[in-house]
Design an enzyme around this catalytic site. Structure first.
Site, PDB file in Angstrom:
ATOM      1  N   ARG A 128       0.816  -1.208   0.000  1.00 50.48           N
ATOM      2  CA  ARG A 128       0.000   0.000   0.000  1.00 50.48           C
ATOM      3  C   ARG A 128       0.858   1.270   0.000  1.00 50.48           C
ATOM      4  O   ARG A 128       0.538   2.235  -0.694  1.00 50.48           O
ATOM      5  CB  ARG A 128      -0.925   0.004   1.218  1.00 50.48           C
ATOM      6  CG  ARG A 128      -1.982  -1.083   1.204  1.00 50.48           C
ATOM      7  CD  ARG A 128      -2.812  -1.057   2.476  1.00 50.48           C
ATOM      8  NE  ARG A 128      -3.606   0.162   2.554  1.00 50.48           N
ATOM      9  CZ  ARG A 128      -4.867   0.263   2.150  1.00 50.48           C
ATOM     10  NH1 ARG A 128      -5.483  -0.786   1.634  1.00 50.48           N
ATOM     11  NH2 ARG A 128      -5.525   1.397   2.267  1.00 50.48           N
ATOM     12  N   PRO A 169      -3.935  -2.756  -3.790  1.00 49.39           N
ATOM     13  CA  PRO A 169      -5.109  -2.609  -2.911  1.00 49.39           C
ATOM     14  C   PRO A 169      -5.170  -3.729  -1.880  1.00 49.39           C
ATOM     15  O   PRO A 169      -6.083  -4.564  -1.876  1.00 49.39           O
ATOM     16  CB  PRO A 169      -6.278  -2.670  -3.900  1.00 49.39           C
ATOM     17  CG  PRO A 169      -5.795  -3.564  -4.990  1.00 49.39           C
ATOM     18  CD  PRO A 169      -4.322  -3.272  -5.130  1.00 49.39           C
ATOM     19  N   LYS A 170      -4.209  -3.744  -0.972  1.00 48.79           N
ATOM     20  CA  LYS A 170      -4.052  -4.850  -0.029  1.00 48.79           C
ATOM     21  C   LYS A 170      -4.759  -4.563   1.286  1.00 48.79           C
ATOM     22  O   LYS A 170      -4.720  -3.452   1.794  1.00 48.79           O
ATOM     23  CB  LYS A 170      -2.567  -5.129   0.218  1.00 48.79           C
ATOM     24  CG  LYS A 170      -1.828  -5.550  -1.041  1.00 48.79           C
ATOM     25  CD  LYS A 170      -0.426  -6.019  -0.748  1.00 48.79           C
ATOM     26  CE  LYS A 170       0.250  -6.521  -2.014  1.00 48.79           C
ATOM     27  NZ  LYS A 170       1.543  -7.175  -1.758  1.00 48.79           N
ATOM     28  N   THR A 171      -5.377  -5.614   1.819  1.00 45.51           N
ATOM     29  CA  THR A 171      -6.026  -5.538   3.119  1.00 45.51           C
ATOM     30  C   THR A 171      -5.926  -6.910   3.779  1.00 45.51           C
ATOM     31  O   THR A 171      -5.299  -7.826   3.251  1.00 45.51           O
ATOM     32  CB  THR A 171      -7.490  -5.065   2.977  1.00 45.51           C
ATOM     33  OG1 THR A 171      -8.046  -4.881   4.282  1.00 45.51           O
ATOM     34  CG2 THR A 171      -8.326  -6.064   2.200  1.00 45.51           C
TER      35      THR A 171
END
Length: 245
Positions: free
Chosen positions: A108, A114-116
């Site tokens: 990020r 778009p990492k979570t």
């Protein structure tokens, strides 16, 4: 700590190493990909201009990182959407769920991935390669294919993995406005395909508000691949500034 010492850091906490300040090398990075057809209207709502959609396809992926410099082993799961940017064909990175904080923060902050959070898994069970994604205690995705069913041409595998990828980089200002809002491009370099297979596959997505993969519903499975590689991720660079659009 002097100002010059502060400027040498890329992130916080200043006294805690979170990610290395260099390109990341992956050894034994294992992919399980399922390409499927989805709702064109749902895709149009998800993909930002100036990217354009050719076919209503999505690539669901689970990646098992065997050895990653600076982070160690971890797993990642997400969706990538085939797109065009001008004359170039690539993929828009729509969503990524990881079980490693350092890799999430680096993706990020240093790039625009778009990492979570999430809990992916990739394993073999009764002759079947199984990929799953859980968010907390809830199952979000399940993908299956026969284990190493049919060899895949390494050149085709390489082509699948090395397409240019696009993502949106957002950095908020202190006022709540945007300081950076760019469409960025990157690609995979220095890749070695160590094994590749294909076969039939099934994919089930379950609705979850914090992991809304099912918002791009599975209408038809088109193809599947299982690929083992060594590779390096290149840095991102901006190709469109939404703040001056």
């Amino acid at each position: 700590m002097r100002p010059a010492d502060v400027r040498r850091h890329l992130g916080t906490p200043l006294t805690t190493p979170v990610y290395p300040p260099r390109a990341t090398r992956f050894t034994d990075r294992e992919y399980f990909n399922v390409v499927y057809r989805t709702d064109p209207d749902a895709l149009r709502a998800a993909v930002p201009e100036p990217l354009e959609i050719d076919e209503p396809l999505v690539r669901f992926e689970i990646m098992k990182m065997g050895d990653v410099e600076g982070f160690g082993p971890y797993l990642e799961c997400g969706q990538a959407i085939p797109v065009c940017h001008g004359a170039e064909h690539g993929e828009y990175l729509h969503a990524m769920h990881l079980d490693n904080f350092g890799a999430t923060a680096a993706g990020r902050e240093l790039s625009a991935y778009p990492k979570t959070t999430g809990s992916p898994a990739l394993f073999v069970e009764h002759g079947t390669l199984v990929g799953t994604l859980d968010y907390g205690s809830q199952r979000v995705a399940t993908a299956t294919t026969p284990y190493k069913w049919e060899p895949l041409d390494p050149a085709q595998a390489r082509e699948q993995i090395t397409v240019p990828t696009y993502a949106v980089k957002i950095v908020p200002d202190y006022t709540g406005a945007l300081r950076v809002c760019d469409l960025v491009r990157t690609e995979i370099t220095d890749i070695t395909v160590k094994g590749a297979w294909t076969g039939p596959a099934r994919l089930q997505l379950n609705a979850h508000v914090m992991a809304p993969l099912a918002d791009l519903p599975v209408l038809e499975v088109v193809s599947a691949s299982h690929i083992l590689t060594d590779l390096t991720l290149a840095p991102v660079h901006p190709v469109h500034d939404y703040l001056t659009d």
